[in-house]
Structure formats: structure tokens, C-alpha cells
Scaffold this active site. Structure first.
Site, PDB file in Angstrom:
ATOM      1  N   HIS A 122       0.599 -12.071 -12.427  1.00  0.00           N
ATOM      2  CA  HIS A 122       2.098 -12.694 -12.652  1.00  0.00           C
ATOM      3  C   HIS A 122       2.932 -12.250 -11.255  1.00  0.00           C
ATOM      4  CE1 HIS A 122       5.187 -13.617 -15.673  1.00  0.00           C
ATOM      5  NE2 HIS A 122       5.753 -13.688 -14.470  1.00  0.00           N
ATOM      6  N   HIS A 136       5.653 -13.750  -8.445  1.00  0.00           N
ATOM      7  CA  HIS A 136       6.672 -14.711  -8.056  1.00  0.00           C
ATOM      8  C   HIS A 136       6.537 -14.674  -6.321  1.00  0.00           C
ATOM      9  CE1 HIS A 136       8.022 -16.130 -11.751  1.00  0.00           C
ATOM     10  NE2 HIS A 136       8.121 -14.658 -12.018  1.00  0.00           N
ATOM     11  N   ASP A 160       4.863  -9.167 -12.781  1.00  0.00           N
ATOM     12  CA  ASP A 160       6.106 -10.114 -12.806  1.00  0.00           C
ATOM     13  C   ASP A 160       6.682  -9.513 -11.613  1.00  0.00           C
ATOM     14  OD1 ASP A 160       8.054 -11.924 -13.489  1.00  0.00           O
ATOM     15  OD2 ASP A 160       8.702 -10.869 -15.177  1.00  0.00           O
ATOM     16  N   ARG A 172       7.813 -16.769  -4.361  1.00  0.00           N
ATOM     17  CA  ARG A 172       8.934 -17.711  -3.908  1.00  0.00           C
ATOM     18  C   ARG A 172       8.813 -18.736  -3.047  1.00  0.00           C
ATOM     19  NH1 ARG A 172      11.551 -16.014  -8.521  1.00  0.00           N
ATOM     20  NH2 ARG A 172      12.423 -13.886  -8.241  1.00  0.00           N
TER      21      ARG A 172
END
Lengths: 434, 309
Positions: free
Chosen positions: A69, A71, A315, A73
Site C-alpha cells: 500500500h 502512494h 499506506d 504520487r
């Protein structure tokens, strides 16, 4: 992952480390011989000529960690992070594989964008696998081209960041992904119950009047999706669970034999709503779902041991300094985690006897690889030489200046941690060394 | 000096002694307000900015008068017509103002924790003039001052805070202050406008207005934000008045020796009936007068702290 074209790779012998490889039932001191990009032998009889011997005695040797998980971007918000900088953060934190979420700008909702991530992953220092969006534009209305994305290499589907509020769409997503044998990863927060919410709806929300996000916002959607899983088939993975109620729902679904898995973040295992108050509303304690309570932490930790929780995932959600440098309710949700996850889990859970080193490897490498069917999470002979060497005695203080991520929005800044990554090897190459 | 803070973020952080210290200081300033010349030269050296990110009449004027009557230099900032409309961040706005050699910040902001944020960002003393739903300490201090004027002390007084407790910074600051000073606090409002976990305050609460008012010495009626109806917290203003409005009839339930307070602005005919608001037992305008004295006391106290530093 960067490809080492035509260069002759050295042969390494990792000598005398404590190998923890639950996939092979190994938990003992031993040597690992690495040739090219794979593991050639465990405890080799002879050491090949020219092998570089690396003494890792007193350290742990884990299969490279897998963050399911992240990000990264990219595309669209490269000022917060990009695939290269996320990978630098990853390997500094002992992750050799990261799985990137689809909520970029534009979102990863077509096969060519999946291909884009793979192309960009040539800049990365670790392995990068993309998740594709469930719905076109992450809008929660129409299914994206899941089969085409699967063919291009999507390892799962997720509208992460958004909850799939439309029950019929969720049902169809599960059924459609079932025929592709890929899981749906879900971000479970009822959008109306959470509307305007900043923190957990608990003591601190009432004390300050801040709009809360009740635990029921999480459990209500999870309960629905368990019903839909029973109805539609497929595989369901619940992302970042935070509440005792979620644990209970998932435990019962597993007992029933449903193909459900879930993950928890290091911050939800270690921090509570009280940290928001004690920090005087530091936006580095703001994320979705929010930090909950001691009781929730207790339930989450219990279920790390009994197998209800399958994975620890970061995350990792970078935001630029200027975005977090505002009053709490004006800042975006999310915190980074790649560079602190392993040490936080070690300090707060392993060193305190709540889980074992073997549990940690299962939660942070073996299971994420299994859920997403990735070639990782093992030190088997013949597998990729993706390896994390961990020094359990190193003590360090989290200093934002040391972050390799482009962003610094960590709730663990200033914390004293025990245990730190000493070396990270990806595909037989040393990509990080402390 | 028995006041241990550089800032005034909220009454939650203060001890009973510190609250009483400010009330005592305010008493001296209250007397000055009765003089022909209502101004003292005490803070001629101090420059203060009033940063108002939310609309305000009473509090802004009250702070400005308090500052001027202490002879401080005052600059007023309001969100409309400022660079905030051009997207300037709070940190940049404050730092730009402080670069013009301003010593102290008074701030009203919709974000909980905005005063703490400003202090963290600048190191300058900050007075909270209302941060979101969290605290409005000078309002509570003027309420406490007004109660003490009437009853002399707080022990055993039953004080009802009536209305939208959930979203009210006035309620929160009053709860902290009243609890510390020994009053018996009862919160009353519809269940949707009580905090989701009302036990966190350690005071009584009820949805039944008759039960709340019975034998009380003080009722502090909160303003009902009219948008609460659109957001679904209450069905209608009509029903709100029927069940939680302070009417002449309900007033009969109070201790004969009582006062009615309201932080303003009033929604006449919603949370308080016009005849109740204008009756002799209502001290709403006295609260406003006391507000200036209380704010002078806060400014003076924090200015002294700043000088000591």
C-alpha cells in the site's frame, strides 16, 4: 526496477546472520549465497572463488519486505513523491517491493497507464507493481477496463482513497475481478458518516468539537462488502483497518471460509486519537482512517497474532511541507511510512514481545506477496535475491532530515526507535547500506 | 504573579487560581471603564494585531476597545479583502504582519488549534478569540466574571448551558472554567447537538429542558447556528423553540434568584424569546461591558509575561 545491463554482478555471501524465512520454516543462524539476481544456496558447502563475504552476524536476514500500500504520487503530484523517490524511501526502510495505488492524477485506470507505471519503475531501486482503479476515473460509477489492465500487469484493483459507495458497482467489481483471479482492495469509510470528519469520533472529538469519523463508518461498509463477497464471489482485501469492530467482522468472515484478507498500518497499531490532542493538533497525526483508541489498538494487536490480520502495510501517503503546514482541518489526510514501518513495528511489537520476528516477516513480506501473487516473501533457493538485513540493536531517532522520501509528514518524527535496516538487496544488488 | 502562561489558548489549560487571577485583574479594569477617561497608558509599548478569519462584531470590537484603552497600538485584519483571498497561507500572513514589528496576536479562526499553530509558527504570544468549535476563553471569562458579580462565588451554583453544545466553543470554555471553579454544570440540548460522547466533560447533561432548568441559578443560552437545520441536526427552528427555547413559562422553573446569559448574537424567537432576552434578569448587555474589562485583563497579563521574558 533499474536493470543492470551487461554489468557483471558480484557474488555475495551473507555470512552468519539470523535467517528468518517462514516460507521455508527457517529461523536460525546461517549463510546465504547470492549469484546474479537470485539466491543460489543456503549454507553453501563451498564458497565460490571471488565471492564477496559480508559479515552480518548479530543481524537478522529477512526476505525483502513487501509494502502492498504505497502512494508514489506519480503521475501528477511529483512534488510530493515520485516512483524513484518512493523507491529510495522503500529500500531505506527495508522494502524491496512496493505496490502503488491508482489514485494518481490522472488515475491508473487503463492498461496504458499500468504500462506507464512499469515504464517509470525502471527509475526505481526496488520492484514496483501497480494496482489499477476499480472504476473509471475513480468516480465510483462505471467499471474500469479491469481485464485489459490485468493483461498489462495490474496486480489488484482498488479505488483507494475513495470508498465504493455504490453497492451494485462493488458487487460487479468483485465478480468481474474474480474471473481474472485478482483481488479487490477496499478503502472502507462510509462517506456520509465521515463527511467533514477530521479525527476519530471519540473522546478528543467531543472535547474539541472537531467533526469525528465514527468507528461505524468503517464497520458499516465492511459488513456490506462481506455480504457482497458472499453474493458475488471473488477475493476481497480490506485496506488499513482501524477498529475492534472491523477485526470482529473479518474474523467471522474468515471462520465462514470467505476469501477475505486485511491489512493494518504501523501508525494505527501504535498511535491513538490522544496523540492528536497531545501534539496540539499536529497535522502529521491526521490520516484517513483516523487514529482510534487504546481498545482498538489492543484488538488489532491481538489479531496480528491469531492470523485475523494478514498484513502490515504502510499506506505511505506523502504530502509536501507547505500542505501540512496549516491548521489541522485545512491539511490533507495522510502520513508517510516506508522509512519508519519496520523499526516502529520492531520497537513497539517485536521488542515488547507482542509478535515474534517470524510474525513480522509473515505480516510484512510473506502474506502481502501471497495476497497479490508476487514473486517475493521468501528466501528459497532459486528465488530473487531480495533481502533485508536488519540490525536489531541499532538505536536511532527519527529525523525528517534523513528521509529519502520527498515528503516529511511522519507522525514518528522525534521518536527513539530500536532496530534499523542495515542493508537492502534487490535482485542481488545492494541498493541500500547504512 | 500567579499566571503561568505566555498564551491564552483556552480555559482547559488554566488552573482555578489562574482563572481567578484574571477575574480579579478584570475587576480593576472594570472600574476604569466607569471613569470619564477610560484610557490608561499601560501598554503604550505594545503592538497587537487582531486577526479575524471569521466574521465577528462583538468580540472584535471588544478586543479593539480593550487594546485602545490600554493604549496599545492596534491593527485589524479581516479575511475578506486580504491576501488570504489570493491564497496566502496562515503562516505567511502572520509572519508578514509580525515582520512589521507586532508583538502579540489575537486570533479568531474556524480551525481548532489555529492559535497553537500560530504560536508554534512564530513564537509570539497568542490570545484565542475563538478557534472553531474548541474554545473561546475570553467569552467564558466574561461569563464567569458576570456570574461572580451576581453571586459572589461559584460553589454549588447550578449553571445550565442550553443549546448546541456540540458545536459550541463558548460551551466548552465555560465548561472548563465553571468546573474548575466548583459550579455544577448541566448541559442541555437535543441529542444531535450534544457531543457524541458527552461524558468526556465530567458534567451532567440531559435532553430534557425542564429537568435542566429546575432550581438553576444561571442559564447560558447558546446561539443556534441557523445552518444546523440544513445539515440535518434538527428538523426545524419551530420545533427547536418548542422543545429547547427559553420561554417566560420555562423561566419559572429556575431558582427565583437567577440570571439569564447569552453570548450573542441573538436569534430572538428561536433559542430565546424576545421578552426573556429583554427582561431585568437577563444580563446580556452587562456581559458585553464586562467583556472589555476581561480582555483588558488578559492583554495586560500576557503583556507583563512578555516583558518578563
Amino acid at each position: 526496477m533499474k536493470v543492470n545491463k551487461g554489468m557483471k554482478m558480484p557474488i555475495y555471501l551473507l555470512k552468519g546472520g539470523h535467517i528468518v524465512d517462514p516460507a521455508n520454516g527457517v529461523n536460525r543462524v546461517g549463510d546465504i549465497l547470492i549469484r546474479d539476481d537470485y539466491i543460489e544456496a543456503i549454507d553453501p558447502q563451498e564458497i565460490p572463488e571471488g565471492a564477496e563475504i559480508i559479515d552480518v552476524s548479530g543481524k537478522y536476514v529477512f526476505p525483502g519486505l513487501v509494502d502492498m500500500h504505497t502512494h508514489a504520487r506519480e503521475p501528477g503530484q511529483e512534488y510530493k513523491e515520485d516512483i524513484e523517490s518512493a523507491s529510495l524511501a522503500a529500500v531505506a526502510g527495508g522494502f524491496t517491493t512496493i505496490v502503488t495505488m491508482a489514485n494518481t492524477n490522472p488515475p491508473i485506470d487503463t492498461a496504458d497507464r499500468i504500462t506507464f507505471i512499469y515504464d517509470r519503475s525502471l527509475t526505481a531501486h526496488c520492484r514496483v507493481y501497480p494496482v489499477g482503479a476499480v472504476s473509471k476515473g475513480l468516480e465510483g460509477e462505471q467499471l474500469a477496463e479491469l481485464a485489459d489492465m490485468a493483461q498489462a500487469g495490474a496486480v489488484a484493483f482498488s479505488d483507494d482513497g475513495n470508498t465504493i459507495a455504490d453497492s451494485e458497482l462493488m458487487r460487479n467489481a468483485l465478480a468481474y475481478a474474480d474471473q481474472l483471479d485478482l483481488p479487490i482492495l477496499v478503502h472502507e469509510i462510509d462517506p456520509t458518516l465521515a463527511a467533514g470528519g477530521q479525527i476519530h469520533e471519540g473522546r478528543v472529538a467531543s472535547l474539541t468539537g472537531m467533526r469525528g469519523i465514527p468507528a461505524a463508518a468503517e464497520t458499516a461498509v465492511i459488513a456490506r462488502d462481506i455480504d457482497l463477497l458472499r453474493l458475488a464471489g471473488g477475493r476481497l482485501h480490506i485496506q488499513h483497518i482501524t477498529t475492534a469492530g472491523a477485526v470482529e467482522l473479518i474474523r467471522r468472515a474468515k471462520e465462514e471460509g470467505l476469501p477475505i484478507t486485511c491489512e493494518v498500518t504501523p501508525h494505527h497499531l501504535t498511535l491513538t486519537e490522544e496523540d492528536v490532542l497531545e501534539s496540539d493538533f499536529d497535522p502529521n497525526f491526521k490520516m484517513m482512517p483516523p487514529l482510534r483508541t487504546e481498545e482498538d489498538i489492543f484488538a488489532l494487536r491481538e489479531s496480528l497474532r491469531d492470523g485475523t490480520i494478514d498484513a502490515i502495510a504502510t499506506d505511505h501517503a506523502p504530502h509536501a511541507l507547505h500542505e501540512k503546514d496549516n491548521p489541522f482541518d485545512q491539511t490533507p489526510f495522510g502520513v508517510i511510512g516506508l522509512e519508519t514501518a519496520l523499526s516502529v513495528v520492531w520497537t513497539e511489537l517485536v521488542a515488547k514481545g507482542i509478535i515474534s520476528a517470524e510474525d513480522l516477516v509473515r505480516l510484512m513480506a510473506v502474506n502481502p506477496a501471497k495476497i497479490l501473487d508476487l514473486p517475493a516473501g521468501t528466501l528459497s533457493v532459486g528465488s530473487y535475491a531480495d533481502i533485508t538485513v536488519f540490525d536489531p540493536d541499532a538505536r536511532w531517532k527519527v529525523d525528517p532530515k534523513d528521509f529519502r522520501s520527498k515528503s516529511q509528514n511522519s507522525p514518528f518524527i522525534g521518536r527513539e526507535l530500536t532496530g534499523r535496516v542495515a542493508m537492502t538487496i534487490v535482485g542481488g544488488e545492494i541498493v541500500f547500506r547504512k | 504573579m500567579s499566571f503561568g502562561h505566555k498564551n491564552l489558548f483556552g480555559l482547559k489549560d488554566l488552573s482555578a487560581d489562574e482563572i481567578l487571577y484574571l477575574l480579579d485583574e478584570a475587576k480593576a479594569f472594570r472600574q476604569i471603564l466607569e471613569r470619564d477617561i477610560k484610557k490608561v497608558p499601560t501598554l503604550r509599548w505594545l503592538a497587537v494585531v487582531n486577526l479575524f478569519y471569521e466574521p465577528s462584531t462583538r468580540t472584535r470590537i471588544s478586543f479593539e476597545l480593550a487594546e485602545k484603552r490600554l493604549s496599545a497600538e492596534v491593527v485589524n485584519f479581516s479575511k475578506s479583502g486580504s491576501s488570504v483571498a489570493k491564497g496566502e497561507s496562515l503562516r505567511d500572513t502572520v509572519n508578514n504582519i509580525l515582520a512589521m514589528k507586532v508583538d502579540m496576536v489575537v486570533v479568531r479562526h474556524s480551525s481548532v488549534g489555529a492559535p497553537q499553530f500560530i504560536h508554534r509558527a512564530t513564537g509570539v504570544p497568542v490570545i484565542n478569540a475563538g478557534d472553531g468549535t474548541n474554545e473561546h476563553p475570553t467569552q467564558a471569562l466574561l461569563d464567569l466574571y458576570t456570574i461572580r458579580e451576581k453571586f459572589g462565588q461559584f460553589n454549588g451554583l447550578k449553571v445550565v448551558i442550553l443549546g448546541d453544545i456540540r458545536h459550541s466553543r463558548v460551551a466548552r470554555s465555560n465548561i472548563w472554567g465553571l468546573k474548575k471553579l466548583g459550579a455544577k454544570v448541566v448541559l442541555c440540548g437535543p441529542k444531535t447537538l450534544l457531543p457524541p460522547n458527552p461524558d468526556v466533560f465530567g458534567v451532567e447533561y440531559t435532553t430534557d429542558i425542564e429537568e435542566a432548568l429546575a432550581g438553576a441559578q444561571v442559564v447560558n443560552v447558546l446561539r443556534l447556528q441557523l445552518e444546523r437545520q440544513q445539515s440535518g441536526f434538527i428538523p426545524s427552528l419551530r420545533e427547536y423553540r418548542m422543545f429547547w427555547g427559553l420561554t417566560a413559562e420555562r423561566k419559572k422553573l429556575l431558582d427565583p434568584d437567577h440570571i439569564i446569559m447569552h453570548p450573542g448574537p441573538l436569534n430572538r424567537g428561536v433559542e430565546i424569546d424576545p421578552d426573556v432576552a429583554d427582561d431585568t434578569d437577563a444580563v446580556i448587555l452587562e456581559q458585553v461591558t464586562n467583556g472589555v474589562a476581561v480582555r483588558m485583563a488578559v492583554l495586560y497579563t500576557l503583556a507583563q509575561k512578555l516583558r518578563e521574558a
